[in-house]
Motif scaffolding. Structure first.
Motif, PDB file in Angstrom:
ATOM      1  N   LEU A   5       1.105  -1.332  -0.018  1.00 37.14           N
ATOM      2  CA  LEU A   5       0.157  -0.321   0.062  1.00 37.14           C
ATOM      3  C   LEU A   5       1.150   1.188  -0.045  1.00 37.14           C
ATOM      4  O   LEU A   5       1.465   1.226   0.952  1.00 37.14           O
ATOM      5  N   TYR A  50      -4.556   4.653  -2.706  1.00 37.53           N
ATOM      6  CA  TYR A  50      -3.935   3.693  -1.822  1.00 37.53           C
ATOM      7  C   TYR A  50      -4.827   2.539  -1.881  1.00 37.53           C
ATOM      8  O   TYR A  50      -6.283   2.125  -2.394  1.00 37.53           O
ATOM      9  N   ASN A  52      -6.586  -0.374  -1.199  1.00 32.24           N
ATOM     10  CA  ASN A  52      -6.600  -1.491   0.307  1.00 32.24           C
ATOM     11  C   ASN A  52      -6.462  -2.797   0.463  1.00 32.24           C
ATOM     12  O   ASN A  52      -5.432  -3.889  -0.399  1.00 32.24           O
ATOM     13  N   ALA A  53      -7.121  -3.790   1.271  1.00 31.28           N
ATOM     14  CA  ALA A  53      -6.003  -5.147   1.717  1.00 31.28           C
ATOM     15  C   ALA A  53      -6.492  -5.803   0.804  1.00 31.28           C
ATOM     16  O   ALA A  53      -6.352  -7.074   0.181  1.00 31.28           O
ATOM     17  N   ASP A  58      -9.058   3.032  -3.149  1.00 29.90           N
ATOM     18  CA  ASP A  58      -9.567   3.804  -1.857  1.00 29.90           C
ATOM     19  C   ASP A  58      -8.929   4.813  -2.039  1.00 29.90           C
ATOM     20  O   ASP A  58      -7.082   5.217  -2.080  1.00 29.90           O
ATOM     21  N   GLN A 113      -5.767  -9.821   2.798  1.00 25.95           N
ATOM     22  CA  GLN A 113      -6.781 -10.127   4.204  1.00 25.95           C
ATOM     23  C   GLN A 113      -6.530 -11.157   4.962  1.00 25.95           C
ATOM     24  O   GLN A 113      -6.913 -12.053   5.444  1.00 25.95           O
ATOM     25  N   VAL A 153      -6.972  -4.761  10.087  1.00 27.64           N
ATOM     26  CA  VAL A 153      -6.937  -5.052   8.751  1.00 27.64           C
ATOM     27  C   VAL A 153      -8.235  -6.553   8.710  1.00 27.64           C
ATOM     28  O   VAL A 153      -7.353  -7.596   9.936  1.00 27.64           O
ATOM     29  N   SER A 157     -13.102  -8.401   6.070  1.00 23.72           N
ATOM     30  CA  SER A 157     -13.146  -7.275   5.313  1.00 23.72           C
ATOM     31  C   SER A 157     -11.827  -6.776   4.538  1.00 23.72           C
ATOM     32  O   SER A 157     -11.109  -7.063   4.917  1.00 23.72           O
ATOM     33  N   CYS A 158     -12.018  -6.160   3.339  1.00 30.11           N
ATOM     34  CA  CYS A 158     -11.012  -5.526   2.891  1.00 30.11           C
ATOM     35  C   CYS A 158     -10.045  -4.080   4.030  1.00 30.11           C
ATOM     36  O   CYS A 158      -9.225  -3.348   2.945  1.00 30.11           O
ATOM     37  N   ALA A 159     -10.980  -3.644   4.072  1.00 28.36           N
ATOM     38  CA  ALA A 159     -11.233  -2.428   4.611  1.00 28.36           C
ATOM     39  C   ALA A 159      -9.680  -2.322   5.252  1.00 28.36           C
ATOM     40  O   ALA A 159      -9.534  -2.827   6.262  1.00 28.36           O
ATOM     41  N   VAL A 160      -8.323  -0.659   5.496  1.00 27.45           N
ATOM     42  CA  VAL A 160      -8.097  -0.355   6.861  1.00 27.45           C
ATOM     43  C   VAL A 160      -8.361   0.203   7.935  1.00 27.45           C
ATOM     44  O   VAL A 160      -8.611   1.395   7.063  1.00 27.45           O
ATOM     45  N   THR A 161      -8.728  -0.332   8.777  1.00 22.92           N
ATOM     46  CA  THR A 161      -8.951   1.106   9.872  1.00 22.92           C
ATOM     47  C   THR A 161      -7.537   1.341  10.602  1.00 22.92           C
ATOM     48  O   THR A 161      -6.863   1.172  10.563  1.00 22.92           O
TER      49      THR A 161
END
Length: 665
Positions: A5, A50, A52-53, A58, A113, A153, A157-161
Motif C-alpha cells: 500500500l 492507496y 486496500n487489503a 481506496d 486479507q 485489517v 473485510s478489505c478495509a484498512v482501519t
C-alpha cells in the motif's frame, strides 16, 4: 502474496528539511505581520489514494484536515492571518503566504486479507513562500511531516482501519515544521521593522504618528491599502477622546506607467480615506514623508477635513519630479492622522520606485548575452526537460519574418541546459524548417511523455508568430509550414496545455516571445485579449506563464543584443540581474517581473510605443510555482552597517532599524 500500500502522488523530488518534529507549542514568538494566506489547489483538494487489503483502490480525503491545520498553525506564527479564496485579494494585509502540497506517500505492507495489526508511515511534503506586497519573494521553505502508527485489517473485510489518526499526525507535523521555519526566519523578522509596529497604548505623539517605521516596499506602483493598527490618545493633544477607525487606500502612478521615475516625469498620488468607525473623525490629514528628495515635491500634509461615520473622501496631487540624479530608488511614505483618537492608529504606506538610469545598455554590455551563466547549484538536482522552438522564417514567403526567433530558441535552450545540468537527450530544439506542425505535434505528443515523471520540470520556450481567434481569443502558434491565413496549419496552445495536464510532471515553465496577429477577417479592435488558458485551478499550482506580448502587435527585436526584446531580458535576468531580493537565487516570479519591467521601459523609452508582457499567476494566488528556482543570482546583499551609538538628544520616537535598498556607497 503481500500487497504494497503506497501509491506516491505528485512527488516533487525536493530536498526536504530534516528538523525535529517536536511541538513548538508554548515557545512561539509571533511575527508582527498580518499576511493573507493562500492555499493552493493541491491543498484544498488533497486526497491520499492507496490499495486496500484486497488490492482495490481506496481514497482518503484530507483537504479539510490539511487546510484547517495549516491555517491554525500558521496563524500562531503571526499577529494574524487572513484566509483567502478565489482571486479577490484583501486590502489590509502585510504580504502573502502561499502553501502548496507536493510529496504524498503511505508506506504499508500487509498480506492480502490477513487479519492483523500492521505498522504504517504517512509522509506529506509542503512548499511555503512568503511574498511581500509587491510580489517579491522574502522567504520560502520545503518541509516534510510524518505520521507513524498501526492500522488493523479485518479477517473478512478489505478495509484498512485506523489510518485517519496517523494521517492527522502527519498533517500536524507538517504544520509544526512550517510554523518553526517561519518563526525562525531571519528574512521575515528583518522585514518586520519595515512595517508599522503597534505602539503601546497612550504612547503615540504627533511626531511618532508621522515617523512610524515604513510598511513593506511596493516597487511597481501597485495600490497600497490597509487598516491602521493600535490605539492611543489624540495625535494632536495627547488627551483621550472618543475613538474611531480609519481605512485608507493609496496609489502612486508615474506618468509613463512603467513604474520607473525619470527626470521631469509627473508623479500622481491618489488617496482614498474611509471612516469605518462609529464616531466622527475630526481634522483628518494625509501626511507625506519618506527619506530622500521625493517627499520634498509634496506638501507635508494635505487636509481631508472632518469625516462622519461611513463617509469616504478622496484627494489627488500631481507634481513633476527632477533632481534624482545618482539615486537608484525614490521613496514616498504616506500616512493618515486625525485629531480624534484612532483605534487602531494609522499605519503608514511606503512606496519605492526605481529611478530610470540616464544610460541604457550598450552594445559592449550586451555582447556577452549568448554565454550561458554558471549552473544553478541545488542540494538535489531536479530532473528537467527542455523544448525550445524558434520560427522566424516560413515556407509561405508572404509571411512576415520574425527577426532572431531561431537564435532566441537556440540560446535559450543553451541557458536552460547549462543552468540545470540537463543532458542533451532531454533537450529538443526546433528551428525554422525543422519546426513543421508535425514536428511540434510529435515533440509534445510522443517525445515529451517518454522523458517525464512526477519529479520532472518541463521548460517550454517559443519564439515566433501566433494567431488570436477573433471570437474566443484562443491562441495558436504558426509553424514553419503554417500561415496566419491557414488555420488548419496552426498548432493550438490549448492542445499543448491538454498534453501537459495529462503528464505526471512536477511543474512547467512556459516562456513565449510572440508577435500576435488576428484571425483572417477579424477586426483587431473587436478581437478579445489573447487567452492563454491561464487561471484554471488545475494549472495554477503547476504552470508559470511568461509571455512577452499580450496585445495584437509585433514583438520588438532588440538590436544591441541580437535577440527579441523579451527574450533578451529573460536571458539578462537569468544571468543574475533578476535576483530582486538578493538571496542568491533567481526564482520564476522574480525573472518574469524583472523582464516585464525592462521590456515596458525599453519599449517606451527607445521605441516610443508599448509592449506589455504577461506574468501569470501573479503574486498572491497560492501558486508556489512562482518560487521555482531558475538561475543563480549575482546581486549579493549589502553588508549591514554597524549601528551607531544612540544620542541622548534624539527624539523619543520609535527606533525602527533602517533597511538598505541598494549597495553601499
Amino acid at each position: 502474496m503481500g500487497v504494497i500500500l503506497g501509491l506516491i502522488l505528485a512527488s516533487s523530488g525536493c530536498f526536504w528539511s530534516k528538523r525535529s518534529e517536536k511541538s513548538t507549542a508554548g515557545r512561539v514568538e509571533p511575527i508582527a505581520l498580518t499576511p493573507s494566506l493562500w492555499l493552493s489547489p493541491s491543498v484544498t483538494t488533497a486526497s491520499l489514494s492507496y490499495a486496500n487489503a484486497c488490492g482495490q483502490a481506496d481514497t482518503l480525503l484530507i483537504a479539510d484536515l490539511l487546510a484547517e491545520s495549516l491555517s491554525k498553525k500558521l496563524g500562531q506564527g503571526f499577529s494574524g492571518v487572513i484566509p483567502q479564496q478565489g482571486l479577490e485579494q484583501t486590502d489590509a494585509s502585510d504580504g502573502f503566504i502561499e502553501v502548496g502540497l507536493g510529496f504524498k506517500q503511505i508506506e504499508l505492507a500487509v498480506p492480502q486479507q490477513v487479519k492483523g495489526t500492521y505498522p504504517v508511515t504517512v509522509t506529506l511534503g509542503t512548499e511555503l513562500a512568503f511574498l511581500a506586497e509587491d510580489g517579491t519573494s522574502l522567504f520560502s521553505t520545503k518541509v516534510q511531516g510524518k505520521g507513524r502508527g498501526d492500522v488493523e485489517v479485518g479477517e473478512q473485510s478489505c478495509a484498512v482501519t485506523g489510518l485517519e489518526p496517523i494521517v492527522q499526525q502527519a498533517i500536524e507535523a507538517v504544520g509544526e515544521n512550517l510554523l518553526r521555519q517561519v518563526t525562525e526566519s531571519s528574512q521575515l523578522r528583518t522585514y518586520v521593522p519595515r512595517k508599522a509596529m503597534t505602539p503601546p497604548a497612550g504612547a503615540v505623539t504627533a511626531n511618532q504618528q508621522t515617523e512610524l517605521s515604513a510598511p513593506g516596499t511596493i516597487r511597481e506602483g501597485a495600490a497600497a491599502s490597509g487598516m491602521m493598527s493600535a490605539a492611543g490618545p489624540s495625535a494632536f493633544t495627547g488627551a483621550p477622546t472618543q475613538s474611531t477607525v480609519l481605512v485608507f487606500h493609496a496609489i502612486v502612478r508615474d506618468e509613463n506607467q512603467d513604474h520607473m521615475l525619470q527626470q521631469g516625469e509627473a508623479l500622481t498620488v491618489e488617496v482614498e480615506v474611509k471612516n469605518s468607525g462609529q464616531a466622527e473623525a475630526k481634522e483628518v490629514e494625509v501626511v507625506f514623508g519618506g527619506e530622500g528628495a521625493l517627499a520634498g515635491y509634496f506638501p507635508p500634509t494635505v487636509a481631508i477635513g472632518n469625516m462622519q461615520p461611513g463617509e469616504v473622501k478622496r484627494t489627488s496631487m500631481t507634481n513633476r519630479i527632477a533632481g534624482l540624479e545618482g539615486t537608484p530608488r525614490a521613496e514616498l511614505l504616506l500616512s493618515v492622522r486625525s485629531q480624534t483618537t484612532l483605534a487602531p492608529v494609522p499605519s503608514p504606506k511606503q512606496f519605492e520606485l526605481l529611478v530610470k538610469p540616464e544610460k541604457w545598455i550598450t552594445d559592449a554590455e550586451a555582447s556577452d548575452i549568448d554565454l550561458p551563466p554558471k549552473p544553478l547549484v541545488t542540494p538535489k538536482q531536479t530532473k528537467a526537460v527542455v523544448v525550445a522552438i524558434g520560427v522566424g522564417a516560413f515556407r509561405n514567403e508572404r509571411m512576415m519574418q520574425v527577426k532572431y526567433a531561431g537564435r532566441d530558441a537556440e540560446v535559450m535552450a543553451g541557458y536552460l541546459r547549462a543552468i540545470g545540468g540537463v543532458p542533451d537527450e532531454r533537450v529538443r530544439v526546433l528551428v525554422d524548417h525543422y519546426a513543421l506542425k508535425e514536428d511540434i505535434a510529435e515533440t509534445f505528443d510522443e517525445w515529451l511523455p517518454k522523458h517525464v515523471d512526477a519529479a520532472t520540470v518541463v521548460y517550454v520556450y517559443f519564439s515566433g508568430r501566433a494567431v488570436v481567434d477573433g471570437v474566443s481569443g484562443a491562441v495558436s502558434l504558426v509553424p514553419f509550414d503554417g500561415a496566419t491565413t491557414a488555420t488548419k496549419r496552426l498548432y493550438p496552445v490549448r492542445r499543448l496545455q491538454e498534453t501537459l495536464s495529462r503528464l505526471p510532471i512536477q511543474r512547467a515553465i512556459m516562456m513565449f516571445e510572440v508577435s500576435l496577429d488576428p484571425t483572417p477577417g477579424a477586426s483587431p479592435a473587436a478581437t478579445p485579449h489573447a487567452d492563454w488558458g491561464i487561471g484554471a485551478d488545475d494549472e495554477q499550482d503547476q504552470v508559470m506563464w511568461m509571455v512577452g506580448n499580450r496585445s495584437l502587435q509585433e514583438a520588438h527585436a532588440y538590436e544591441p543584443g541580437k535577440h527579441g526584446l523579451f527574450t533578451y531580458h529573460l536571458l539578462r535576468g537569468m544571468q543574475g540581474l533578476a535576483d530582486i531580493d538578493r538571496d542568491g537565487t533567481v526564482v520564476a516570479g522574480e525573472l518574469c517581473t524583472y523582464a516585464r519591467r525592462e521590456v515596458i521601459d525599453v519599449a517606451r523609452g527607445q521605441f516610443g510605443n508599448a509592449q506589455h508582457p504577461l506574468c501569470s499567476p501573479p503574486p498572491g494566488q497560492g501558486a508556489v510555482v512562482r518560487i521555482h528556482p531558475m538561475a543563480k543570482g549575482n546581486n549579493p546583499k549589502p553588508s549591514v552597517p554597524e549601528k551607531a551609538p544612540e544620542s541622548v538628544a534624539e527624539s523619543p520616537g520609535p527606533s525602527g532599524q533602517s533597511m538598505n535598498v541598494g549597495p553601499e556607497k
